[in-house]
Design a protein around this motif. Structure first.
Motif, PDB file in Angstrom:
ATOM      1  N   HIS A  80      18.846  -1.809   1.989  1.00 27.67           N
ATOM      2  CA  HIS A  80      19.039  -0.896   0.865  1.00 27.67           C
ATOM      3  C   HIS A  80      17.880   0.100   0.847  1.00 27.67           C
ATOM      4  O   HIS A  80      16.810  -0.165   1.395  1.00 27.67           O
ATOM      5  CB  HIS A  80      19.086  -1.670  -0.454  1.00 27.67           C
ATOM      6  N   PRO A  81      18.059   1.251   0.217  1.00 30.60           N
ATOM      7  CA  PRO A  81      16.971   2.226   0.159  1.00 30.60           C
ATOM      8  C   PRO A  81      15.736   1.649  -0.518  1.00 30.60           C
ATOM      9  O   PRO A  81      15.820   1.071  -1.603  1.00 30.60           O
ATOM     10  CB  PRO A  81      17.572   3.384  -0.653  1.00 30.60           C
ATOM     11  N   HIS A  82      14.602   1.802   0.119  1.00 30.07           N
ATOM     12  CA  HIS A  82      13.341   1.400  -0.488  1.00 30.07           C
ATOM     13  C   HIS A  82      12.211   2.175   0.175  1.00 30.07           C
ATOM     14  O   HIS A  82      12.327   2.586   1.331  1.00 30.07           O
ATOM     15  CB  HIS A  82      13.093  -0.114  -0.369  1.00 30.07           C
ATOM     16  N   THR A  83      11.146   2.387  -0.553  1.00 27.98           N
ATOM     17  CA  THR A  83      10.022   3.133  -0.017  1.00 27.98           C
ATOM     18  C   THR A  83       9.319   2.327   1.075  1.00 27.98           C
ATOM     19  O   THR A  83       9.451   1.106   1.148  1.00 27.98           O
ATOM     20  CB  THR A  83       9.024   3.472  -1.138  1.00 27.98           C
ATOM     21  N   PRO A  84       8.566   2.998   1.948  1.00 34.69           N
ATOM     22  CA  PRO A  84       7.986   2.298   3.101  1.00 34.69           C
ATOM     23  C   PRO A  84       7.071   1.140   2.745  1.00 34.69           C
ATOM     24  O   PRO A  84       6.935   0.191   3.523  1.00 34.69           O
ATOM     25  CB  PRO A  84       7.217   3.421   3.824  1.00 34.69           C
ATOM     26  N   PRO A 138      11.820   2.244  -9.446  1.00 29.02           N
ATOM     27  CA  PRO A 138      12.494   3.226  -8.605  1.00 29.02           C
ATOM     28  C   PRO A 138      12.190   3.161  -7.117  1.00 29.02           C
ATOM     29  O   PRO A 138      12.889   3.807  -6.332  1.00 29.02           O
ATOM     30  CB  PRO A 138      12.014   4.571  -9.185  1.00 29.02           C
ATOM     31  N   ASP A 139      11.182   2.414  -6.711  1.00 32.25           N
ATOM     32  CA  ASP A 139      10.847   2.348  -5.292  1.00 32.25           C
ATOM     33  C   ASP A 139      11.677   1.325  -4.525  1.00 32.25           C
ATOM     34  O   ASP A 139      11.588   1.258  -3.303  1.00 32.25           O
ATOM     35  CB  ASP A 139       9.364   2.032  -5.111  1.00 32.25           C
ATOM     36  N   VAL A 140      12.452   0.497  -5.231  1.00 33.12           N
ATOM     37  CA  VAL A 140      13.337  -0.481  -4.588  1.00 33.12           C
ATOM     38  C   VAL A 140      14.729  -0.311  -5.184  1.00 33.12           C
ATOM     39  O   VAL A 140      14.967  -0.687  -6.327  1.00 33.12           O
ATOM     40  CB  VAL A 140      12.851  -1.932  -4.799  1.00 33.12           C
ATOM     41  N   CYS A 141      15.634   0.245  -4.407  1.00 31.66           N
ATOM     42  CA  CYS A 141      16.941   0.633  -4.951  1.00 31.66           C
ATOM     43  C   CYS A 141      18.040  -0.380  -4.643  1.00 31.66           C
ATOM     44  O   CYS A 141      19.224  -0.041  -4.712  1.00 31.66           O
ATOM     45  CB  CYS A 141      17.333   2.008  -4.407  1.00 31.66           C
ATOM     46  N   THR A 144       0.837  -1.183   0.000  1.00 27.78           N
ATOM     47  CA  THR A 144       0.000   0.000   0.000  1.00 27.78           C
ATOM     48  C   THR A 144       0.875   1.237   0.000  1.00 27.78           C
ATOM     49  O   THR A 144       1.956   1.245   0.573  1.00 27.78           O
ATOM     50  CB  THR A 144      -0.920   0.015   1.233  1.00 27.78           C
ATOM     51  N   ARG A 145       0.402   2.285  -0.602  1.00 27.75           N
ATOM     52  CA  ARG A 145       1.180   3.508  -0.710  1.00 27.75           C
ATOM     53  C   ARG A 145       0.703   4.478   0.369  1.00 27.75           C
ATOM     54  O   ARG A 145      -0.288   5.165   0.205  1.00 27.75           O
ATOM     55  CB  ARG A 145       1.026   4.131  -2.098  1.00 27.75           C
ATOM     56  N   ARG A 146       1.412   4.518   1.499  1.00 26.10           N
ATOM     57  CA  ARG A 146       1.126   5.511   2.523  1.00 26.10           C
ATOM     58  C   ARG A 146       1.937   6.734   2.150  1.00 26.10           C
ATOM     59  O   ARG A 146       3.135   6.789   2.360  1.00 26.10           O
ATOM     60  CB  ARG A 146       1.503   4.992   3.914  1.00 26.10           C
ATOM     61  N   THR A 147       1.265   7.712   1.593  1.00 29.15           N
ATOM     62  CA  THR A 147       1.993   8.709   0.840  1.00 29.15           C
ATOM     63  C   THR A 147       1.655  10.126   1.238  1.00 29.15           C
ATOM     64  O   THR A 147       0.611  10.415   1.802  1.00 29.15           O
ATOM     65  CB  THR A 147       1.686   8.568  -0.659  1.00 29.15           C
ATOM     66  N   THR A 148       2.550  11.005   0.886  1.00 32.33           N
ATOM     67  CA  THR A 148       2.327  12.443   0.966  1.00 32.33           C
ATOM     68  C   THR A 148       2.640  13.020  -0.400  1.00 32.33           C
ATOM     69  O   THR A 148       3.716  12.797  -0.925  1.00 32.33           O
ATOM     70  CB  THR A 148       3.255  13.084   2.008  1.00 32.33           C
ATOM     71  N   ASP A 203       3.785  14.648 -13.269  1.00 35.11           N
ATOM     72  CA  ASP A 203       4.229  14.223 -11.952  1.00 35.11           C
ATOM     73  C   ASP A 203       3.414  13.008 -11.510  1.00 35.11           C
ATOM     74  O   ASP A 203       2.448  12.619 -12.170  1.00 35.11           O
ATOM     75  CB  ASP A 203       4.077  15.358 -10.942  1.00 35.11           C
ATOM     76  N   PHE A 204       3.793  12.418 -10.401  1.00 34.34           N
ATOM     77  CA  PHE A 204       3.071  11.277  -9.840  1.00 34.34           C
ATOM     78  C   PHE A 204       2.527  11.661  -8.476  1.00 34.34           C
ATOM     79  O   PHE A 204       3.014  12.600  -7.834  1.00 34.34           O
ATOM     80  CB  PHE A 204       3.968  10.039  -9.770  1.00 34.34           C
ATOM     81  N   ASP A 205       1.508  10.912  -8.020  1.00 34.14           N
ATOM     82  CA  ASP A 205       0.771  11.347  -6.832  1.00 34.14           C
ATOM     83  C   ASP A 205       0.983  10.438  -5.631  1.00 34.14           C
ATOM     84  O   ASP A 205       0.105  10.289  -4.795  1.00 34.14           O
ATOM     85  CB  ASP A 205      -0.727  11.474  -7.150  1.00 34.14           C
ATOM     86  N   PHE A 206       2.181   9.850  -5.547  1.00 34.89           N
ATOM     87  CA  PHE A 206       2.544   9.156  -4.315  1.00 34.89           C
ATOM     88  C   PHE A 206       3.869   9.727  -3.821  1.00 34.89           C
ATOM     89  O   PHE A 206       4.368  10.719  -4.367  1.00 34.89           O
ATOM     90  CB  PHE A 206       2.583   7.632  -4.502  1.00 34.89           C
ATOM     91  N   LEU A 207       4.426   9.133  -2.791  1.00 35.31           N
ATOM     92  CA  LEU A 207       5.526   9.737  -2.050  1.00 35.31           C
ATOM     93  C   LEU A 207       6.736  10.062  -2.914  1.00 35.31           C
ATOM     94  O   LEU A 207       7.325   9.186  -3.540  1.00 35.31           O
ATOM     95  CB  LEU A 207       5.942   8.795  -0.916  1.00 35.31           C
ATOM     96  N   HIS A 208       7.123  11.346  -2.930  1.00 33.65           N
ATOM     97  CA  HIS A 208       8.394  11.754  -3.518  1.00 33.65           C
ATOM     98  C   HIS A 208       9.449  11.530  -2.434  1.00 33.65           C
ATOM     99  O   HIS A 208       9.714  12.389  -1.601  1.00 33.65           O
ATOM    100  CB  HIS A 208       8.339  13.226  -3.948  1.00 33.65           C
ATOM    101  N   TRP A 209      10.056  10.362  -2.496  1.00 30.85           N
ATOM    102  CA  TRP A 209      10.774   9.819  -1.359  1.00 30.85           C
ATOM    103  C   TRP A 209      12.248  10.212  -1.346  1.00 30.85           C
ATOM    104  O   TRP A 209      12.836  10.426  -0.302  1.00 30.85           O
ATOM    105  CB  TRP A 209      10.568   8.306  -1.399  1.00 30.85           C
TER     106      TRP A 209
END
Length: 306
Positions: free
Chosen positions: A135-139, A78-81, A2-6, A274-280
């Motif tokens: 590694h860097p990855h979105t929540p 791009p969400d899993v680096c 799920t995208r818990r996003t700002t 642009d996209f509408d989930f977290l610009h992380w």
């Protein structure tokens, strides 16, 4: 996943479409954005899309993300680096291969083999593998020991590419069972489920399954995302990006026209979308903006708006 996003847009949206933007100026500004911001892979894809350039440079750029195990990593998604191969990166690779018409490229079968190797006994594929940890990855990209909705999309892409593979047979059975029982239906299960139904070579069964998803579509043609930000939802053209597909039965022509107007209006002053989930993180934001800008151009051309 799920995208818990700002939502944090990098520039303000503009209503240039209403002011009479031409297709030529839209393309020119998008090209300027892509050349200044997007990854080499998306720039090469844009050259094929706009200029009819050869496909091989796209495939060469894609190979840079490939691992010796046959999968893909290195932040192709791009969400899993992480450097290691991930299911979401395999899906991104199949997207590029399908878009390029590279049905005979050895990467297609190798990717299917890799997916089969990491699949669970039921044929389903986990959303994220443990190699993402550290590694860097979105929540929302956290490993879970369960089959997930990426299975729908991976199977759909392989069907779109005309692949025959033992895993695809098992994954197709898994997908039918999940969609026809509606277990876990909603959110991104609908998004990726429709991708499977638009590609699977069984149109009558697909049409029936699409109709069973109809109660999950809100009157405005959107699907809410549980666990996302307040009001987060997926819009009609993200659910059914191509005309004349089974998923299009879920939407009226007026809904599609209104969403095309919305998409045109969301081209920003810098030329990109642009996209509408977290610009992380900056690299993730730039990569996703290149991907979604290219996707917007494809959708507009598919619908005669470009």
């Amino acid at each position: 996943m799920t995208r818990r996003t700002t939502i944090q847009t990098t520039t303000e949206s503009t209503t240039e479409a209403a002011a009479g933007t031409t297709a030529e100026s839209r393309i020119d500004s998008a090209r300027q954005f892509m050349e200044g911001t997007a990854r080499l892979l998306e720039r090469r894809r844009l050259e094929v899309f706009l200029d009819g350039a050869p496909v091989e440079p796209v495939l060469t750029a894609l190979r840079a993300y490939r691992n010796p195990d046959g999968g893909f990593g290195h932040a192709l998604e791009p969400d899993v680096c992480c450097p290691g191969s991930q299911p979401s990166a395999a899906l991104s690779a199949l997207d590029v291969l399908a878009e390029s018409g590279a049905t005979d490229d050895p990467m297609v079968t190798a990717t299917a083999d890799w997916v089969a190797a990491i699949a669970r006994p039921d044929g389903g594929v986990p959303q994220v593998l443990p190699s993402a940890l550290g590694h860097p990855h979105t929540p929302w990209m956290e490993p879970r020991d369960e089959s997930g909705f990426l299975t729908f999309a991976l199977a759909g892409r392989l069907h779109q590419l005309g692949v025959e593979h033992p895993w695809l047979d098992v994954a197709t059975a898994w997908s039918w069972q999940e969609l026809e029982s509606q277990k876990g239906a909603g959110g991104y299960s609908v998004v990726f489920g429709l991708q499977f139904l638009d590609a699977v070579p069984d149109p009558d069964r697909a049409a029936a399954a699409v109709d069973r998803l109809r109660p999950l579509i809100r009157p405005d043609g959107t699907v809410p995302i549980p666990g996302g930000i307040e009001g987060e939802h997926v819009k009609p053209l993200a659910l059914s990006p191509r005309p004349d597909t089974p998923s299009r039965a879920l939407f009226t022509p007026a809904q599609i026209d209104a969403d095309l107007d919305r998409l045109e209006s969301e081209q920003l002053d810098d030329g990109g979308w642009d996209f509408d989930f977290l610009h992380w993180m900056p690299a993730q934001s730039a990569a996703w903006r290149g991907i979604v800008t290219l996707g917007a151009l494809h959708i507009l051309r598919e619908h005669g708006r470009l």
